[in-house]
Motif scaffolding. Structure first.
Motif, PDB file in Angstrom:
ATOM      1  N   VAL A 353     -18.255  -3.112 -26.485  1.00  0.00           N
ATOM      2  CA  VAL A 353     -17.607  -4.384 -26.160  1.00  0.00           C
ATOM      3  C   VAL A 353     -18.091  -4.942 -24.830  1.00  0.00           C
ATOM      4  O   VAL A 353     -17.689  -6.025 -24.430  1.00  0.00           O
ATOM      5  CB  VAL A 353     -16.063  -4.270 -26.162  1.00  0.00           C
ATOM      6  N   LEU A 354     -18.985  -4.222 -24.154  1.00  0.00           N
ATOM      7  CA  LEU A 354     -19.569  -4.754 -22.920  1.00  0.00           C
ATOM      8  C   LEU A 354     -20.801  -5.578 -23.285  1.00  0.00           C
ATOM      9  O   LEU A 354     -21.902  -5.333 -22.806  1.00  0.00           O
ATOM     10  CB  LEU A 354     -19.913  -3.610 -21.953  1.00  0.00           C
ATOM     11  N   LEU A 355     -20.608  -6.513 -24.188  1.00  0.00           N
ATOM     12  CA  LEU A 355     -21.691  -7.351 -24.711  1.00  0.00           C
ATOM     13  C   LEU A 355     -21.172  -8.774 -24.907  1.00  0.00           C
ATOM     14  O   LEU A 355     -19.958  -8.976 -25.052  1.00  0.00           O
ATOM     15  CB  LEU A 355     -22.160  -6.811 -26.068  1.00  0.00           C
ATOM     16  N   PRO A 356     -22.092  -9.759 -24.934  1.00  0.00           N
ATOM     17  CA  PRO A 356     -21.654 -11.134 -25.147  1.00  0.00           C
ATOM     18  C   PRO A 356     -21.057 -11.349 -26.537  1.00  0.00           C
ATOM     19  O   PRO A 356     -21.327 -10.575 -27.462  1.00  0.00           O
ATOM     20  CB  PRO A 356     -22.951 -11.953 -25.015  1.00  0.00           C
ATOM     21  N   LEU A 357     -20.311 -12.443 -26.640  1.00  0.00           N
ATOM     22  CA  LEU A 357     -19.605 -12.771 -27.889  1.00  0.00           C
ATOM     23  C   LEU A 357     -20.512 -12.713 -29.121  1.00  0.00           C
ATOM     24  O   LEU A 357     -20.171 -12.091 -30.124  1.00  0.00           O
ATOM     25  CB  LEU A 357     -18.987 -14.172 -27.753  1.00  0.00           C
ATOM     26  N   GLU A 358     -21.708 -13.347 -29.008  1.00  0.00           N
ATOM     27  CA  GLU A 358     -22.575 -13.434 -30.194  1.00  0.00           C
ATOM     28  C   GLU A 358     -22.962 -12.044 -30.686  1.00  0.00           C
ATOM     29  O   GLU A 358     -22.976 -11.777 -31.884  1.00  0.00           O
ATOM     30  CB  GLU A 358     -23.847 -14.239 -29.882  1.00  0.00           C
ATOM     31  N   LYS A 359     -23.276 -11.170 -29.730  1.00  0.00           N
ATOM     32  CA  LYS A 359     -23.684  -9.805 -30.123  1.00  0.00           C
ATOM     33  C   LYS A 359     -22.496  -9.081 -30.765  1.00  0.00           C
ATOM     34  O   LYS A 359     -22.645  -8.368 -31.753  1.00  0.00           O
ATOM     35  CB  LYS A 359     -24.115  -9.002 -28.877  1.00  0.00           C
ATOM     36  N   ARG A 360     -21.312  -9.278 -30.166  1.00  0.00           N
ATOM     37  CA  ARG A 360     -20.134  -8.598 -30.720  1.00  0.00           C
ATOM     38  C   ARG A 360     -19.837  -9.113 -32.124  1.00  0.00           C
ATOM     39  O   ARG A 360     -19.430  -8.346 -32.995  1.00  0.00           O
ATOM     40  CB  ARG A 360     -18.916  -8.803 -29.802  1.00  0.00           C
ATOM     41  N   LYS A 361     -20.071 -10.411 -32.334  1.00  0.00           N
ATOM     42  CA  LYS A 361     -19.833 -10.986 -33.674  1.00  0.00           C
ATOM     43  C   LYS A 361     -20.746 -10.318 -34.692  1.00  0.00           C
ATOM     44  O   LYS A 361     -20.318  -9.945 -35.780  1.00  0.00           O
ATOM     45  CB  LYS A 361     -20.091 -12.496 -33.657  1.00  0.00           C
ATOM     46  N   GLU A 362     -22.020 -10.143 -34.275  1.00  0.00           N
ATOM     47  CA  GLU A 362     -22.975  -9.479 -35.184  1.00  0.00           C
ATOM     48  C   GLU A 362     -22.480  -8.081 -35.546  1.00  0.00           C
ATOM     49  O   GLU A 362     -22.509  -7.660 -36.690  1.00  0.00           O
ATOM     50  CB  GLU A 362     -24.336  -9.315 -34.488  1.00  0.00           C
ATOM     51  N   MET A 363     -22.016  -7.375 -34.509  1.00  0.00           N
ATOM     52  CA  MET A 363     -21.582  -5.987 -34.753  1.00  0.00           C
ATOM     53  C   MET A 363     -20.363  -5.937 -35.672  1.00  0.00           C
ATOM     54  O   MET A 363     -20.295  -5.093 -36.562  1.00  0.00           O
ATOM     55  CB  MET A 363     -21.195  -5.291 -33.436  1.00  0.00           C
ATOM     56  N   SER A 364     -19.390  -6.852 -35.445  1.00  0.00           N
ATOM     57  CA  SER A 364     -18.195  -6.769 -36.292  1.00  0.00           C
ATOM     58  C   SER A 364     -18.555  -7.166 -37.727  1.00  0.00           C
ATOM     59  O   SER A 364     -17.968  -6.634 -38.673  1.00  0.00           O
ATOM     60  CB  SER A 364     -17.031  -7.580 -35.722  1.00  0.00           C
ATOM     61  N   GLN A 365     -19.563  -8.062 -37.883  1.00  0.00           N
ATOM     62  CA  GLN A 365     -20.004  -8.400 -39.242  1.00  0.00           C
ATOM     63  C   GLN A 365     -20.539  -7.158 -39.938  1.00  0.00           C
ATOM     64  O   GLN A 365     -20.255  -6.938 -41.113  1.00  0.00           O
ATOM     65  CB  GLN A 365     -21.099  -9.476 -39.238  1.00  0.00           C
ATOM     66  N   THR A 366     -21.306  -6.347 -39.219  1.00  0.00           N
ATOM     67  CA  THR A 366     -21.848  -5.151 -39.879  1.00  0.00           C
ATOM     68  C   THR A 366     -20.713  -4.184 -40.247  1.00  0.00           C
ATOM     69  O   THR A 366     -20.852  -3.380 -41.151  1.00  0.00           O
ATOM     70  CB  THR A 366     -22.899  -4.403 -39.030  1.00  0.00           C
ATOM     71  N   TRP A 367     -19.595  -4.288 -39.541  1.00  0.00           N
ATOM     72  CA  TRP A 367     -18.417  -3.479 -39.909  1.00  0.00           C
ATOM     73  C   TRP A 367     -17.634  -4.142 -41.046  1.00  0.00           C
ATOM     74  O   TRP A 367     -16.641  -3.580 -41.524  1.00  0.00           O
ATOM     75  CB  TRP A 367     -17.498  -3.324 -38.709  1.00  0.00           C
ATOM     76  N   GLY A 368     -18.016  -5.382 -41.392  1.00  0.00           N
ATOM     77  CA  GLY A 368     -17.356  -6.055 -42.516  1.00  0.00           C
ATOM     78  C   GLY A 368     -16.115  -6.838 -42.145  1.00  0.00           C
ATOM     79  O   GLY A 368     -15.292  -7.119 -43.001  1.00  0.00           O
ATOM     80  N   PHE A 369     -15.931  -7.163 -40.877  1.00  0.00           N
ATOM     81  CA  PHE A 369     -14.800  -8.028 -40.539  1.00  0.00           C
ATOM     82  C   PHE A 369     -15.188  -8.930 -39.380  1.00  0.00           C
ATOM     83  O   PHE A 369     -16.211  -8.715 -38.740  1.00  0.00           O
ATOM     84  CB  PHE A 369     -13.549  -7.195 -40.188  1.00  0.00           C
ATOM     85  N   SER A 370     -14.366  -9.967 -39.154  1.00  0.00           N
ATOM     86  CA  SER A 370     -14.625 -10.748 -37.941  1.00  0.00           C
ATOM     87  C   SER A 370     -13.424 -10.532 -37.021  1.00  0.00           C
ATOM     88  O   SER A 370     -12.271 -10.562 -37.465  1.00  0.00           O
ATOM     89  CB  SER A 370     -14.888 -12.216 -38.275  1.00  0.00           C
ATOM     90  N   CYS A 371     -13.733 -10.277 -35.765  1.00  0.00           N
ATOM     91  CA  CYS A 371     -12.705  -9.781 -34.852  1.00  0.00           C
ATOM     92  C   CYS A 371     -11.727 -10.889 -34.461  1.00  0.00           C
ATOM     93  O   CYS A 371     -12.118 -11.975 -34.079  1.00  0.00           O
ATOM     94  CB  CYS A 371     -13.383  -9.193 -33.614  1.00  0.00           C
ATOM     95  N   HIS A 372     -10.422 -10.540 -34.537  1.00  0.00           N
ATOM     96  CA  HIS A 372      -9.379 -11.525 -34.214  1.00  0.00           C
ATOM     97  C   HIS A 372      -8.773 -11.271 -32.837  1.00  0.00           C
ATOM     98  O   HIS A 372      -7.693 -11.750 -32.561  1.00  0.00           O
ATOM     99  CB  HIS A 372      -8.239 -11.448 -35.244  1.00  0.00           C
TER     100      HIS A 372
END
Ligand SMILES: C[S@@+](CC[C@H](N)C(=O)[O-])C[C@H]1O[C@@H](n2cnc3c(N)ncnc32)[C@H](O)[C@@H]1O
Length: 511
Positions: A353-372
């Protein structure tokens, strides 16, 4: 009949468990066909009791606790004080972490044979210790850590602290919530894996490392399927987990269900769990041991492990998490990385989570959800009209970020959110602190605000410790110890925490 009995016990002695189950089954059927109703224990009833008890042993060795328990119970119906069946039942319950129930069996066995052996007394002592740990959560890993993780992994027990599973209105489906105020480092749960699988990835070519991981995953899935197929209790636990979609409609299980002790037997109802369900559940809930919000204690760094820890799987992800995990043997210990108020949802990070929003979005997509989470929601709105900073060169300037935050009137904890998003920039910048001098905030100020956002993290600790070589004082040491407590939890006491984070060296300089 005598011949069958001899053959079965010989197979049992030779540890040929499958064959021994088969022959004992023939022997038991034969005994039952000869049994007559008598108020007294007949010879044939005694033989049947021993046959059941021995078959239970073989089932137990084949990791089939349902069948093993059933055999022990049937043997004890015939002869309620049968020593071997009491001992066997105690061992099965102990392996299922049901310490109180196991203790009752071992104590009854001891009554039958007071001169009994060391094994029985050893089990009684262990049960008492683990039962007390699972009630109090008073784990202490100090000696093991101080000893450089050498020797036997500390004995752990399952523990459920001040937490409750509830509907998560903010994130998704169900989540785990604090039921009282607790401070950073407090242990909230200890759970034993249904299964874990590990491999060492060192010196591997990329392809073979990937292969090793695939083989590992396959074997992990086989292990979980096998355990679920053999134990109703495990099947029931697994079937409480999220298969990924439609989380809003998932049932909220009683948290008590995870305190194991409640269930005397392996379960009456038969939960359905198809292999497709199981694969979906493993996909959503398996945890990699060596992830950013976790530390694996006592293993080398090239090690890669995956596992399923049921209660921990109710913990949602957040980009401003308040918990972390320690992996010790087959157990996961979850502790707080921030102070938490009663009613607050507990979260850990599934990815960095020590990453910018766009990178975190990519990561949560690979987990199959978008972070709320609150941080993502804030950043989504925040960046909408501020392309300037969003597109900043990643190795760029702390100064510009800080100045921009002033201009945009970003204050308080939201400053921490954005600094966490640009952590890479800060980390690099502070490595060459002389160049920036007073034009940028001191690293400890930034570390503190980021820790307030994302909780304790090893990388924050590292920057703090690096800067302490320049200016170390009692205050800095206290700050580092507080951060360290959030990274490792209170199960690692002060003495070993000092050596883990290297504060000892600093202290020698101060005093
Ligand atoms: C291990 S489960 C966590 C518990 C789950 N919410 C439940 O009800 O069982 C992981 C799943 O929870 C959901 N989830 C976890 N963290 C989330 C977050 N920050 N935002 C949205 N969904 C999240 C996703 O559907 C993810 O696949």
């Amino acid at each position: 009949m005598q011949e069958l009995r001899l053959k079965a016990s010989e197979l049992l002695l030779r540890e040929e468990w499958h064959d021994s189950v088969q022959v004992y089954t023939q022997f038991i059927t034969l005994c039952r066909s000869h049994i007559c109703n008598s108020p007294h224990l007949t010879k044939i009833q005694r033989s049947l009791c021993l046959g059941l008890s021995n078959r239970a042993e073989a089932h137990f060795r084949l990791r089939d606790p349902d069948k093993a328990l059933r055999d022990c119970n049937q043997a004890l119906e015939i002869e309620p004080t049968h020593y071997k069946s009491l001992l066997g039942k105690g061992r099965i319950l102990f392996a299922l972490n049901r310490y109180s129930a196991a203790l009752l069996c071992f104590k009854s066995a001891l009554l039958e044979d007071p001169q009994s052996n060391e094994t029985l007394n050893g089990y009684i002592e262990k049960c008492k210790k683990l039962e007390s740990l699972s009630r109090t959560g008073a784990f202490d890993l100090t000696d093991w850590v101080l000893n450089g993780f050498r020797g036997k992994t500390p004995e752990l027990a399952e523990y459920v602290g001040a937490v409750k599973i509830k509907r998560s209105d903010e994130l998704s489906g169900r989540g785990l919530f604090a039921t009282k105020n607790m401070d950073a480092g407090t242990l909230v749960l200890v759970t034993k894996a249904i299964a874990t699988e590990r491999c060492i990835l060192s010196n591997e070519e990329e392809d073979s490392a990937e292969n090793a991981q695939l083989v590992m995953w396959k074997s992990f899935i086989d292990q979980v399927s096998d355990s679920a197929a053999k134990c109703t209790w495990i099947r029931r636990l697994i079937s409480t987990l999220s298969p990924g979609d439609d989380e809003a409609s998932l049932e909220i299980p009683e948290t008590e269900l995870f305190k194991g002790e409640l269930t005397e037997e392996c379960g009456e109802s038969e939960p359905d769990l198809s292999s497709d369900d199981l694969l979906n559940i493993l996909d959503v809930n398996s945890l990699v041991e060596d992830s950013v919000s976790a530390k694996v204690l006592g293993k080398n760094s090239d090690y890669y492990g995956v596992g399923l820890w049921v209660l921990a799987s109710f913990i949602n992800h957040s980009c401003i998490p308040n918990s972390r995990r320690l992996h010790v043997g087959d157990y996961v210990m979850v502790h707080l990385s921030k102070d938490v108020k009663a009613g607050e949802e507990l979260t850990f990070s599934y990815f960095d989570v020590l990453l910018p929003l766009e990178k975190r979005k990519e990561m949560s997509q690979t987990w199959g959800f978008s972070c709320h989470c609150r941080r993502c929601r804030f950043e989504e709105g925040f960046w909408a009209d501020k392309q300037e900073l969003k597109e900043i060169d990643f190795g760029g300037v702390i100064f510009r970020i800080e100045e921009a935050m002033k201009r945009w009137n970003v204050r308080g904890r939201e400053k921490g959110y954005l600094r966490a998003s640009f952590w890479g920039v800060y980390e690099d910048g502070y490595a060459s602190v002389k160049r920036w001098g007073r034009r940028i905030p001191a690293s400890d100020v930034v570390v503190e605000s980021v820790a307030e956002a994302v909780g304790s993290d090893e990388r924050l600790l590292k920057v703090l410790m690096r800067d302490m070589t320049n200016k170390s004082g009692v205050l800095e040491i206290e700050r580092a110890m507080k951060l360290g407590k959030g990274v490792y939890g209170k199960v690692v006491k002060k003495k070993s925490l000092r050596s883990l984070i290297g504060v000892e060296v600093q202290e020698q300089k101060v005093y």
